[in-house]
Design a protein around this motif. Structure first.
Motif, short mmCIF file in Angstrom:
data_model
loop_
_atom_site.label_atom_id
_atom_site.label_comp_id
_atom_site.label_asym_id
_atom_site.label_seq_id
_atom_site.Cartn_x
_atom_site.Cartn_y
_atom_site.Cartn_z
N ASN A 1 0.80 -1.23 0.00
CA ASN A 1 0.00 0.00 0.00
C ASN A 1 0.84 1.28 0.00
OD1 ASN A 1 -2.56 -1.27 -0.05
ND2 ASN A 1 -2.38 -1.70 2.15
N LYS A 2 2.12 1.17 -0.29
CA LYS A 2 2.98 2.34 -0.37
C LYS A 2 3.50 2.50 -1.80
CE LYS A 2 4.56 2.10 4.43
NZ LYS A 2 5.74 1.98 5.34
N PRO A 3 3.42 3.72 -2.38
CA PRO A 3 3.91 3.93 -3.74
C PRO A 3 5.44 3.86 -3.80
CG PRO A 3 3.27 6.01 -2.77
CD PRO A 3 2.88 4.95 -1.79
N VAL A 4 5.95 3.18 -4.81
CA VAL A 4 7.40 3.07 -5.03
C VAL A 4 7.67 3.39 -6.49
CG1 VAL A 4 9.41 1.53 -5.07
CG2 VAL A 4 7.70 1.31 -3.24
N VAL A 5 8.61 4.30 -6.75
CA VAL A 5 8.99 4.66 -8.11
C VAL A 5 10.48 4.37 -8.27
CG1 VAL A 5 9.13 6.46 -9.86
CG2 VAL A 5 7.23 6.46 -8.21
N ALA A 6 10.83 3.56 -9.26
CA ALA A 6 12.23 3.20 -9.50
C ALA A 6 12.56 3.38 -10.97
CB ALA A 6 12.50 1.76 -9.07
N VAL A 7 13.86 3.47 -11.26
CA VAL A 7 14.33 3.62 -12.63
C VAL A 7 14.74 2.25 -13.16
CG1 VAL A 7 16.08 4.67 -14.12
CG2 VAL A 7 15.12 5.97 -12.22
N VAL A 8 14.22 1.89 -14.32
CA VAL A 8 14.54 0.59 -14.94
C VAL A 8 15.97 0.60 -15.47
CG1 VAL A 8 13.96 -0.99 -16.83
CG2 VAL A 8 12.13 0.15 -15.52
N LYS A 9 16.74 -0.44 -15.15
CA LYS A 9 18.13 -0.55 -15.60
C LYS A 9 18.23 -1.18 -16.99
CE LYS A 9 20.51 1.09 -12.13
NZ LYS A 9 21.43 2.24 -12.28
N ASP A 10 17.52 -2.27 -17.19
CA ASP A 10 17.50 -2.92 -18.51
C ASP A 10 16.16 -3.61 -18.70
OD1 ASP A 10 17.75 -5.58 -17.26
OD2 ASP A 10 19.82 -5.03 -16.92
N ILE A 11 15.86 -3.96 -19.96
CA ILE A 11 14.52 -4.45 -20.26
C ILE A 11 14.54 -5.30 -21.53
CG2 ILE A 11 13.93 -2.38 -21.60
CD1 ILE A 11 11.06 -2.61 -20.42
N ASN A 12 13.65 -6.30 -21.59
CA ASN A 12 13.35 -6.99 -22.84
C ASN A 12 11.84 -7.22 -22.90
OD1 ASN A 12 12.74 -9.35 -21.35
ND2 ASN A 12 14.72 -10.29 -21.76
N GLU A 13 11.40 -8.07 -23.79
CA GLU A 13 9.95 -8.24 -23.97
C GLU A 13 9.29 -8.98 -22.81
OE1 GLU A 13 8.60 -9.77 -27.74
OE2 GLU A 13 10.30 -8.90 -28.79
N GLU A 14 10.09 -9.64 -21.99
CA GLU A 14 9.51 -10.47 -20.95
C GLU A 14 9.90 -10.08 -19.53
OE1 GLU A 14 10.59 -14.45 -21.93
OE2 GLU A 14 9.15 -14.60 -23.58
N ALA A 15 10.92 -9.23 -19.40
CA ALA A 15 11.37 -8.90 -18.05
C ALA A 15 12.09 -7.55 -18.04
CB ALA A 15 12.32 -9.99 -17.53
N CYS A 16 12.22 -6.99 -16.85
CA CYS A 16 13.01 -5.78 -16.66
C CYS A 16 13.64 -5.86 -15.28
CB CYS A 16 12.16 -4.52 -16.81
SG CYS A 16 10.95 -4.27 -15.49
N SER A 17 14.63 -4.99 -15.03
CA SER A 17 15.25 -4.97 -13.71
C SER A 17 15.38 -3.54 -13.22
CB SER A 17 16.62 -5.66 -13.75
OG SER A 17 17.59 -4.81 -14.33
#
Length: 262
Positions: free
Chosen positions: A168-184
């Motif tokens: 119930n707490k908002p969290v905003v993070a910056v994506v490091k890398d991404i593909n069609e199925e996953a991100c980190s």
């Protein structure tokens, strides 16, 4: 939530490029089972590890520092195999001028086996600018290579944000890398463990938003400074997947263009 049990992972044990998805959190009663699986994921080098290589050409995963963005990216480079002398491999490439800017003596490199199932670890022993080739010495164990979709590192100057609601707490993070199925993404420790499912939204640089109602935690890894890297499985409909695919292709082209300008 499950009891947290983090284990440190050496970067040398990861394919990174691809950052091979290896669970770093295990339930106690499954530790022995996972140890046996890990043994099966590797090939012991005995006498002829080079026999795992293709005969003529080999794909290498090369890490390069993208100065304009201040990040390290990974690209696939095709090399011609000039000669093999035991575990020492001499490689050349039409893109050598680009390659030697990314590689240096002592730097590690990963070579894809001929069946595409393993990555062979090598160390750059020599770079000959006149002959436009390099000598790589194979070492250690071959790593099981998961056939994943290619991923791209996100430009930190044009970030992708992942917006989540955790307990119930908002969290905003910056994506490091991404593909069609996953991100980190990397963040301070969150109450998230592999298998946990939560709602999230990806916001792209052009303002596009993609809702992920059932984002799933695949892996949690330790990072420097007490941070954690969270690898998240993302499921989207075909329309959103088409947008994501276009973004990935355009970003990959941008990375290659910038690397050629080094």
């Amino acid at each position: 939530m499950k009891e947290e049990n983090l284990s440190s992972l050496s970067l040398n044990e990861l394919t990174d490029s691809l950052d091979e998805v290896i669970d770093s959190l295990f339930i106690d009663d499954k530790k022995e089972e996972r140890k046996e699986e890990k043994k099966a994921d590797k090939i012991e080098i005995e006498t002829a590890i080079w026999e795992l290589l293709p005969k003529d050409k080999v794909t290498a995963k090369v890490k390069c520092f993208l100065k304009s963005e201040g990040i390290e990216v990974e690209v696939d480079v095709s090399f011609k195999i000039d000669s093999i002398d035991g575990n020492k491999i001499t490689l050349s490439s039409p893109s050598f001028v680009f390659v030697w800017k990314c590689l240096e003596k002592g730097k590690d490199i990963l070579l894809l086996s001929k069946d595409g199932n393993y990555l062979l670890k090598g160390n750059v022993e020599e770079i000959n600018l006149r002959k436009e080739n390099l000598v790589v010495s194979l070492y250690g164990e071959a790593i099981k290579y998961p056939r994943q979709l290619f991923r791209v590192e996100v430009n930190p100057k044009e970030p992708i944000y992942i917006v989540m609601k955790i307990e119930n707490k908002p969290v905003v993070a910056v994506v490091k890398d991404i593909n069609e199925e996953a991100c980190s993404f990397v963040y301070t420790p969150l109450p998230l463990l592999p298998g946990d499912v939560f709602g999230a939204v990806l916001r792209f640089p052009d303002g596009k938003k993609i809702a992920i109602p059932n984002a799933e935690v695949l892996t949690v890894r330790r990072e420097n400074g007490g941070l954690r890297r969270y690898i998240i499985k993302i499921k989207v409909n075909e329309t959103e997947r088409a947008y994501l695919r276009r973004f990935l292709i355009e970003r990959q082209r941008e990375i290659l263009r910038k690397l050629r300008e080094l």
